[in-house]
Design a protein around this motif. Structure first.
Motif, PDB file in Angstrom:
ATOM      1  N   LEU A 300      35.424  35.020  49.936  1.00  0.00           N
ATOM      2  CA  LEU A 300      34.616  36.177  49.580  1.00  0.00           C
ATOM      3  C   LEU A 300      33.813  36.629  50.798  1.00  0.00           C
ATOM      4  CD1 LEU A 300      33.164  34.843  46.194  1.00  0.00           C
ATOM      5  CD2 LEU A 300      35.141  36.350  46.509  1.00  0.00           C
ATOM      6  N   PRO A 301      33.405  37.888  50.826  1.00  0.00           N
ATOM      7  CA  PRO A 301      32.542  38.342  51.921  1.00  0.00           C
ATOM      8  C   PRO A 301      31.222  37.577  51.908  1.00  0.00           C
ATOM      9  CG  PRO A 301      33.435  40.207  50.698  1.00  0.00           C
ATOM     10  CD  PRO A 301      33.765  38.992  49.910  1.00  0.00           C
ATOM     11  N   ALA A 302      30.721  37.202  53.060  1.00  0.00           N
ATOM     12  CA  ALA A 302      29.442  36.501  53.153  1.00  0.00           C
ATOM     13  C   ALA A 302      28.325  37.447  52.747  1.00  0.00           C
ATOM     14  CB  ALA A 302      29.217  35.973  54.563  1.00  0.00           C
ATOM     15  N   GLY A 303      27.251  36.899  52.225  1.00  0.00           N
ATOM     16  CA  GLY A 303      26.113  37.714  51.821  1.00  0.00           C
ATOM     17  C   GLY A 303      25.093  36.877  51.088  1.00  0.00           C
ATOM     18  N   ASP A 304      24.097  37.545  50.492  1.00  0.00           N
ATOM     19  CA  ASP A 304      23.093  36.811  49.729  1.00  0.00           C
ATOM     20  C   ASP A 304      23.698  36.326  48.412  1.00  0.00           C
ATOM     21  OD1 ASP A 304      23.196  39.047  48.076  1.00  0.00           O
ATOM     22  OD2 ASP A 304      21.349  39.917  48.850  1.00  0.00           O
ATOM     23  N   TYR A 305      22.925  35.525  47.693  1.00  0.00           N
ATOM     24  CA  TYR A 305      23.504  34.908  46.493  1.00  0.00           C
ATOM     25  C   TYR A 305      23.863  35.949  45.438  1.00  0.00           C
ATOM     26  CZ  TYR A 305      19.198  35.253  43.642  1.00  0.00           C
ATOM     27  OH  TYR A 305      18.124  35.706  42.911  1.00  0.00           O
ATOM     28  N   GLN A 306      23.117  37.062  45.383  1.00  0.00           N
ATOM     29  CA  GLN A 306      23.439  38.098  44.394  1.00  0.00           C
ATOM     30  C   GLN A 306      24.814  38.709  44.660  1.00  0.00           C
ATOM     31  OE1 GLN A 306      20.431  37.972  45.995  1.00  0.00           O
ATOM     32  NE2 GLN A 306      18.759  38.672  44.654  1.00  0.00           N
ATOM     33  N   SER A 307      25.126  38.972  45.933  1.00  0.00           N
ATOM     34  CA  SER A 307      26.417  39.593  46.236  1.00  0.00           C
ATOM     35  C   SER A 307      27.564  38.604  46.023  1.00  0.00           C
ATOM     36  CB  SER A 307      26.422  40.118  47.673  1.00  0.00           C
ATOM     37  OG  SER A 307      26.271  39.067  48.607  1.00  0.00           O
ATOM     38  N   VAL A 308      27.341  37.321  46.317  1.00  0.00           N
ATOM     39  CA  VAL A 308      28.374  36.316  46.064  1.00  0.00           C
ATOM     40  C   VAL A 308      28.619  36.189  44.556  1.00  0.00           C
ATOM     41  CG1 VAL A 308      28.933  33.854  46.235  1.00  0.00           C
ATOM     42  CG2 VAL A 308      27.940  35.059  48.196  1.00  0.00           C
ATOM     43  N   LEU A 309      27.549  36.210  43.759  1.00  0.00           N
ATOM     44  CA  LEU A 309      27.689  36.136  42.308  1.00  0.00           C
ATOM     45  C   LEU A 309      28.483  37.331  41.778  1.00  0.00           C
ATOM     46  CD1 LEU A 309      27.041  34.892  39.559  1.00  0.00           C
ATOM     47  CD2 LEU A 309      24.823  36.068  39.635  1.00  0.00           C
ATOM     48  N   LYS A 310      28.186  38.516  42.263  1.00  0.00           N
ATOM     49  CA  LYS A 310      28.916  39.704  41.814  1.00  0.00           C
ATOM     50  C   LYS A 310      30.405  39.592  42.160  1.00  0.00           C
ATOM     51  CE  LYS A 310      25.007  42.920  42.076  1.00  0.00           C
ATOM     52  NZ  LYS A 310      24.399  44.056  42.820  1.00  0.00           N
ATOM     53  N   ALA A 311      30.700  39.051  43.328  1.00  0.00           N
ATOM     54  CA  ALA A 311      32.099  38.903  43.734  1.00  0.00           C
ATOM     55  C   ALA A 311      32.821  37.889  42.857  1.00  0.00           C
ATOM     56  CB  ALA A 311      32.174  38.490  45.204  1.00  0.00           C
ATOM     57  N   LEU A 312      32.145  36.781  42.519  1.00  0.00           N
ATOM     58  CA  LEU A 312      32.757  35.787  41.624  1.00  0.00           C
ATOM     59  C   LEU A 312      33.045  36.400  40.252  1.00  0.00           C
ATOM     60  CD1 LEU A 312      30.693  32.537  42.341  1.00  0.00           C
ATOM     61  CD2 LEU A 312      33.112  32.906  42.834  1.00  0.00           C
ATOM     62  N   LYS A 313      32.126  37.222  39.768  1.00  0.00           N
ATOM     63  CA  LYS A 313      32.290  37.812  38.441  1.00  0.00           C
ATOM     64  C   LYS A 313      33.440  38.810  38.376  1.00  0.00           C
ATOM     65  CE  LYS A 313      27.778  37.471  36.208  1.00  0.00           C
ATOM     66  NZ  LYS A 313      26.765  38.275  35.495  1.00  0.00           N
ATOM     67  N   LYS A 314      33.833  39.327  39.503  1.00  0.00           N
ATOM     68  CA  LYS A 314      34.957  40.265  39.504  1.00  0.00           C
ATOM     69  C   LYS A 314      36.277  39.575  39.161  1.00  0.00           C
ATOM     70  CE  LYS A 314      32.960  43.640  42.715  1.00  0.00           C
ATOM     71  NZ  LYS A 314      33.042  44.252  44.066  1.00  0.00           N
ATOM     72  N   LYS A 315      36.297  38.246  39.269  1.00  0.00           N
ATOM     73  CA  LYS A 315      37.509  37.492  38.942  1.00  0.00           C
ATOM     74  C   LYS A 315      37.545  37.193  37.448  1.00  0.00           C
ATOM     75  CE  LYS A 315      37.771  35.275  43.509  1.00  0.00           C
ATOM     76  NZ  LYS A 315      37.938  33.992  44.234  1.00  0.00           N
ATOM     77  N   GLN A 316      37.521  38.263  36.641  1.00  0.00           N
ATOM     78  CA  GLN A 316      37.498  38.127  35.191  1.00  0.00           C
ATOM     79  C   GLN A 316      38.861  37.668  34.656  1.00  0.00           C
ATOM     80  OE1 GLN A 316      34.816  38.834  32.736  1.00  0.00           O
ATOM     81  NE2 GLN A 316      33.749  38.343  34.657  1.00  0.00           N
ATOM     82  N   LEU A 317      38.808  36.811  33.648  1.00  0.00           N
ATOM     83  CA  LEU A 317      40.024  36.297  33.026  1.00  0.00           C
ATOM     84  C   LEU A 317      40.494  37.252  31.929  1.00  0.00           C
ATOM     85  CD1 LEU A 317      38.735  32.650  32.568  1.00  0.00           C
ATOM     86  CD2 LEU A 317      40.492  33.352  34.201  1.00  0.00           C
ATOM     87  N   ALA A 318      41.794  37.408  31.796  1.00  0.00           N
ATOM     88  CA  ALA A 318      42.329  38.123  30.650  1.00  0.00           C
ATOM     89  C   ALA A 318      41.998  37.336  29.380  1.00  0.00           C
ATOM     90  CB  ALA A 318      43.841  38.285  30.786  1.00  0.00           C
TER      91      ALA A 318
END
Length: 587
Positions: A300-318
């Protein structure tokens, strides 16, 4: 309407069956005889609760909302209290005495709740949810099939089709209107009533689907009456309840203090705020420190914890991938539990399923549906996965993204499944504890404290992204412990609390709304119990390690905690001090 045990328990067979519980120790048999006093009283006024805990003989009956319900239930509780006082005066066994004190405390709390509600509140009931929960207790896979036959009789009683049963909507309306003349009483919060109205169709549709799924014959007339009566009740609610609903959510401070006591808190809310704010800040620093490692591990792109959390959440499961993902994570967690000797696992597989829309309306977050504790015939508790409750306005964009990505599966499974709630409840059935310690000591501090402790025990063995979300949820629990009292004591407004939950904790708009509703009208005070119960268990763990030094055995300690059932923190600490530590020192 005022079923206090049901509220406390609210948290509710294929493959292997339960192992047989060991033969009850003599003191447990005596304690269980004492518990019958309160169990029968509870079942009499809330048969749905009796069904949920496994008590026979009440499955065709429904909640008592009849005339003078408060006075009748209060009188029954006073009689139970007198009998318990007599038992306390003669009992010598320390274990039975401990349980008698828990029972007496439960009785005193229920009486206090009846008195406070009668002093301050108009008696409003969410009948749609009550009926759905009553039918769902009978119509689910984990319920003994023989009990499902009572679902139609219960529904016919709800709608007044059998002798002796008045339609429950009529009783609910009567209890509200008969007290409208008392100008000292306040109505329910307007937002709560509107939310309930938005969920009525989900509950009614949920009952229809349950009867269809389990092929309950002869239900058409009762279901038609349910449809008509709930439509009429909603119309009455709009015309009669909403004009008397209060615009502001906070309850009188005496009621909020009672709510804290009911869930197990014995700390001043302002001191709780101070301790929780400290934990919030420390956890936020830990999240920021871990964020770069998570970004590297997950590409994931480096950044503060909020941006890392948002990036993790984009990996939504069907939707069809949610349950398989959680099962895969569970296998890895169980491997770690065995390898690291954390706690003994139950002797059968854990049950897990996706929630229906009606279940999600009743409980929007993933949760544990406990097994029956009375007369368990092999029924298992179930980890219920949910996508969240959609808003009444139906905005598709306002959806949850907090539970349905892979990194979240680790800490949610540890909390709701193993080694959290599911293991705790299964152990009580398999190993055998008194009814008092499985039912009447059941409060949020006792139960949620173990689940957060279980999360913490598993963090070192999770991948970086799993550890990261575990910290995010730990920060949420700290936020709950200061936002809930601050909102109810008028120390913060809803808009600022919303900003903290969305911007700092990183919740979706849907979950932030659910959290704020929870703090202000769905269950004021309850959300504080997670942090407080966790804090008390960590303190007990630290004290035990200091006392034992190299003799401290994590597996033995955790097994001992589970073996005690749901003892309140002070009594659990006393058991560790007087039983566990001396026994370990002798080894």
């Amino acid at each position: 309407m005022r079923t206090y045990l049901a509220a406390a328990l609210g948290l509710t067979l294929s493959g292997l069956s339960f192992a047989q519980a060991p033969a009850a120790q003599p003191w447990i048999a005596r304690s269980n005889a004492d518990a019958q006093l309160l169990l029968v009283e509870t079942a009499t006024f809330s048969p749905e609760t009796a069904t949920s805990v496994g008590l026979d003989g009440y499955d065709a009956k429904v909640a008592d909302l009849g005339k003078d319900i408060d006075a009748r239930q209060r009188a029954a509780l006073v009689e139970v209290g007198k009998k318990l006082d007599a038992r306390l005066a003669q009992e010598k066994d320390p274990n039975v005495l401990q349980d008698l004190k828990i029972l007496k405390s439960q009785v005193d709390h229920q009486i206090e709740g009846i008195d406070l509600n009668g002093k301050y509140l108009l008696p409003y009931a969410d009948v749609g949810q009550l009926i759905f929960n009553g039918e769902f207790a009978l119509l689910k896979d984990e319920t003994d099939p023989a009990r499902r036959n009572f679902a139609l009789a219960r529904l016919q009683c709800y709608v007044g089709m059998v002798p002796g049963c008045t339609p429950i909507v009529e009783e609910a309306k009567a209890r509200f209107t008969e007290r409208l003349g008392n100008k000292n009483l306040i109505g329910p919060f307007k937002g709560e009533v509107e939310q309930n109205l938005g969920n009525t169709s989900r509950y009614v549709d949920g009952v229809h689907k349950l009867f269809a799924k389990y092929k309950i014959a002869g239900a058409d007339a009762a279901l038609a009456k349910l449809d008509a009566q709930m439509a009429q009740y909603d119309a009455w609610t709009r015309s009669t309840v909403l004009p008397h609903a209060r615009a502001e959510a906070p309850l009188p401070e005496q009621l909020y203090a009672y709510g804290l006591k009911l869930v197990g808190l014995d700390i001043d809310p302002r001191e709780l705020i101070r301790q929780a704010q400290l934990e919030f800040m420390e956890t936020r620093y830990a999240l920021q420190a871990l964020a770069p490692e998570v970004a590297r591990a997950e590409n994931l792109p480096a950044g503060d914890y909020q941006s890392v959390l948002k990036a993790l959440k984009k990996k939504q499961l069907a939707k069809d991938a949610v349950e398989p993902t959680y099962h895969a994570v569970l296998e890895k967690i169980e491997d770690a539990i065995r390898r690291e000797r954390i706690v003994d696992l139950p002797k059968r597989k854990m049950a897990m399923r996706l929630a229906s829309e009606a279940e999600s309306a009743a409980v929007p977050a993933p949760h544990m549906d406990p097994p029956p504790f009375v007369g368990n015939k092999g029924e298992r508790g179930t980890f219920v996965l949910t996508m969240g409750n959609p808003p009444a306005n139906g905005k598709a964009s306002d959806a949850y993204d907090d539970f349905t990505f892979e990194a979240a599966a680790w800490t949610l499974t540890a909390h709701e499944g193993r080694p959290g709630h599911e293991l705790q409840f299964a152990a009580m059935v398999e190993r055998g504890v008194s009814l008092t310690r499985s039912l009447f000591a059941f409060n949020s501090v006792n139960v949620e404290g173990w689940a957060l402790y279980a999360e913490a025990e598993m963090v070192p063995y999770e991948p970086p992204a799993g550890q990261f979300i575990a910290l995010q949820f730990r920060m949420l629990r700290a936020a709950r412990a200061f936002l809930d009292p601050m909102l109810n004591l008028g120390l913060i407004d809803r808009a600022r609390a919303h900003d903290i939950l969305v911007n700092d904790v990183g919740l979706s708009e849907a979950m932030a709304r659910q959290e704020l509703d929870r703090y202000t009208f769905n269950s004021p005070g309850q959300a504080t119990a997670y942090f407080y119960g966790y804090m008390r268990l960590l303190q007990l763990r630290a004290q035990t390690e200091v006392a034992l030094g190299k003799k401290f055995d994590r597996l033995a300690f955790n097994n001992f905690l589970v073996d005690q059932g749901l003892l309140p923190p002070d009594q659990l600490a006393e058991a560790v001090r007087t039983k566990f530590i001396p026994a370990q020192l002798k080894k």
